[in-house]
Motif scaffolding. Structure first.
Motif, short mmCIF file in Angstrom:
data_model
loop_
_atom_site.label_atom_id
_atom_site.label_comp_id
_atom_site.label_asym_id
_atom_site.label_seq_id
_atom_site.Cartn_x
_atom_site.Cartn_y
_atom_site.Cartn_z
N GLU A 163 0.83 -1.19 0.00
CA GLU A 163 0.00 0.00 0.00
C GLU A 163 0.87 1.25 0.00
O GLU A 163 1.97 1.27 0.55
CB GLU A 163 -0.91 0.01 1.23
CG GLU A 163 -1.93 -1.12 1.24
CD GLU A 163 -2.87 -1.03 2.43
OE1 GLU A 163 -2.64 -0.14 3.29
OE2 GLU A 163 -3.81 -1.84 2.53
N PRO A 164 0.39 2.33 -0.60
CA PRO A 164 1.16 3.57 -0.64
C PRO A 164 1.11 4.31 0.69
O PRO A 164 0.23 4.05 1.53
CB PRO A 164 0.46 4.37 -1.74
CG PRO A 164 -0.95 3.90 -1.67
CD PRO A 164 -0.89 2.44 -1.33
N THR A 165 2.04 5.23 0.86
CA THR A 165 2.04 6.07 2.07
C THR A 165 0.82 6.98 2.11
O THR A 165 0.18 7.14 3.14
CB THR A 165 3.33 6.89 2.14
OG1 THR A 165 4.46 6.01 2.09
CG2 THR A 165 3.38 7.72 3.41
N ALA A 166 0.53 7.59 0.98
CA ALA A 166 -0.63 8.48 0.87
C ALA A 166 -1.53 7.95 -0.24
O ALA A 166 -1.07 7.72 -1.36
CB ALA A 166 -0.20 9.91 0.57
N THR A 167 -2.79 7.74 0.07
CA THR A 167 -3.72 7.17 -0.90
C THR A 167 -4.50 8.26 -1.61
O THR A 167 -4.67 9.37 -1.08
CB THR A 167 -4.70 6.21 -0.22
OG1 THR A 167 -5.44 6.93 0.79
CG2 THR A 167 -3.97 5.05 0.42
N LEU A 168 -4.97 7.94 -2.79
CA LEU A 168 -5.86 8.80 -3.55
C LEU A 168 -7.27 8.23 -3.52
O LEU A 168 -7.46 7.05 -3.23
CB LEU A 168 -5.36 8.90 -5.00
CG LEU A 168 -3.96 9.47 -5.20
CD1 LEU A 168 -3.52 9.30 -6.65
CD2 LEU A 168 -3.90 10.93 -4.80
N GLU A 169 -8.25 9.08 -3.80
CA GLU A 169 -9.64 8.61 -3.78
C GLU A 169 -9.94 7.83 -5.05
O GLU A 169 -9.72 8.32 -6.16
CB GLU A 169 -10.59 9.80 -3.66
CG GLU A 169 -10.50 10.53 -2.34
CD GLU A 169 -11.59 11.56 -2.18
OE1 GLU A 169 -12.68 11.37 -2.79
OE2 GLU A 169 -11.38 12.56 -1.48
N PRO A 170 -10.43 6.60 -4.93
CA PRO A 170 -10.72 5.79 -6.12
C PRO A 170 -11.94 6.33 -6.87
O PRO A 170 -12.76 7.07 -6.33
CB PRO A 170 -11.00 4.40 -5.55
CG PRO A 170 -11.51 4.67 -4.17
CD PRO A 170 -10.76 5.89 -3.68
N ARG A 171 -12.03 5.94 -8.13
CA ARG A 171 -13.18 6.33 -8.93
C ARG A 171 -14.41 5.56 -8.46
O ARG A 171 -14.36 4.34 -8.26
CB ARG A 171 -12.92 6.02 -10.41
CG ARG A 171 -14.09 6.45 -11.32
CD ARG A 171 -13.88 5.89 -12.71
NE ARG A 171 -12.65 6.38 -13.29
CZ ARG A 171 -12.55 7.50 -14.02
NH1 ARG A 171 -13.63 8.23 -14.22
NH2 ARG A 171 -11.40 7.87 -14.52
N PRO A 172 -15.54 6.23 -8.27
CA PRO A 172 -16.76 5.50 -7.88
C PRO A 172 -17.25 4.61 -9.01
O PRO A 172 -17.10 4.94 -10.19
CB PRO A 172 -17.75 6.62 -7.57
CG PRO A 172 -17.26 7.80 -8.35
CD PRO A 172 -15.76 7.68 -8.38
#
Length: 291
Positions: free
Chosen positions: A196-205
């Motif tokens: 897993e990354p250190t900082a995540t992005l919001e996935p596409r709904p």
């Protein structure tokens, strides 16, 4: 009562042509909405079927380089293993969500054979929809990474042009040309990464799988067409029964003016206004209020 021969007049023939054109347009628009409903139902069926499949290797689902992904494979869950090439990150501008400005972050994942998978890692909120740069986005996991995500069909049109590692819509072929890389046809909307990354992005709904408003819009257009036909029929019946509206209006004015013709009964005399009698008072006249 008159016959319907007046329908052969120029005025009514022009009116009939206009009503026919409006009715045909309403029918076409209604059918267009029902066609859109059918397309949406077909797409929803494909999405539901693809979501139930187990994850498949990316090379079994995405198209070979230079080809486009089959729409029947869209939203199929795929997995791939490789290394992210952070230096070739592409920013997808103007991705507003719920009125909030943001961008999508696209990074190519280079697999063992050198072919890259265009991965949309997710959405990042920004102060302005077009101001983010590659340096502003969080870095993906380093080293070997295994991803899972949904296969997506490439965007089309002028919005897919890539300039200075920035675009407005994702097209794997355009991105591959701009980065001078061999890429699979289609791209992947990220679902998970390992590690897993250190900082995540919001996935596409995920897409909404309802039928939308197309059914009711189609009924409304067809109702307007039927209403135009009914209105034409009512106006024709009304003229047959009572005559043209213009003649009715002139006849009404004649009837109203006939009361003033000789021989007509004189209007009733208006009642005379009663004379005001002097008011009886004992107050001297010089002290009385003047009216």
């Amino acid at each position: 009562m008159r016959s319907y021969r007046f329908l052969l007049s120029r005025r009514w023939l022009v009116f009939a042509v206009i009503v026919a054109l409006l009715t045909g347009l309403a029918w076409w628009l209604g059918q267009w909405q029902f066609d859109r409903l059918e397309d949406r139902q077909s797409r929803n069926a494909v999405v539901r079927a693809n979501e139930t499949h187990d994850p498949a290797p990316v090379e079994d689902v995405l198209a070979p380089p230079g080809q486009g992904l089959d729409v029947d494979h869209e939203w199929r869950v795929v997995n791939a293993t490789g290394r992210y090439d952070v230096e070739d990150t592409v920013i997808v501008r103007y991705r507003t969500r719920d009125g909030i400005a943001g961008v999508d972050v696209v990074v190519p994942l280079v697999t063992a054979d050198g072919t890259a998978v265009v991965v949309d890692r997710g959405w990042l909120r920004t102060e302005n929809a077009g101001t983010a740069t590659v340096d502003d986005v969080p870095a993906p996991p380093s080293g070997t990474v295994t991803i899972t995500g949904w296969a997506r069909v490439d965007g089309t049109g002028a919005s897919t042009e890539v300039e200075e590692q920035s675009t407005r819509a994702i097209n794997s072929a355009r991105i591959g040309e701009a980065l001078d890389r061999t890429v699979y046809g289609g791209f992947v909307d990220l679902r998970s990464e390992d590690p897993e990354p250190t900082a995540t992005l919001e996935p596409r709904p995920l897409p909404e799988l309802n039928n939308g408003p197309h059914f009711f819009y189609g009924l409304q257009w067809w109702f307007f067409g039927v209403l135009a036909i009914i209105g034409f029929g009512y106006l024709a019946y009304d003229e047959r029964k009572r005559g043209p509206r213009g003649e009715r209006a002139r006849a009404g004015r004649v009837v109203a003016g006939s009361a003033a013709q000789p021989g007509s009964p004189a209007p009733a005399p208006r009642e005379k206004k009663r004379e005001r009698k002097p008011r009886q008072t004992n107050v001297p006249s010089e002290y009385q209020r003047r009216r």
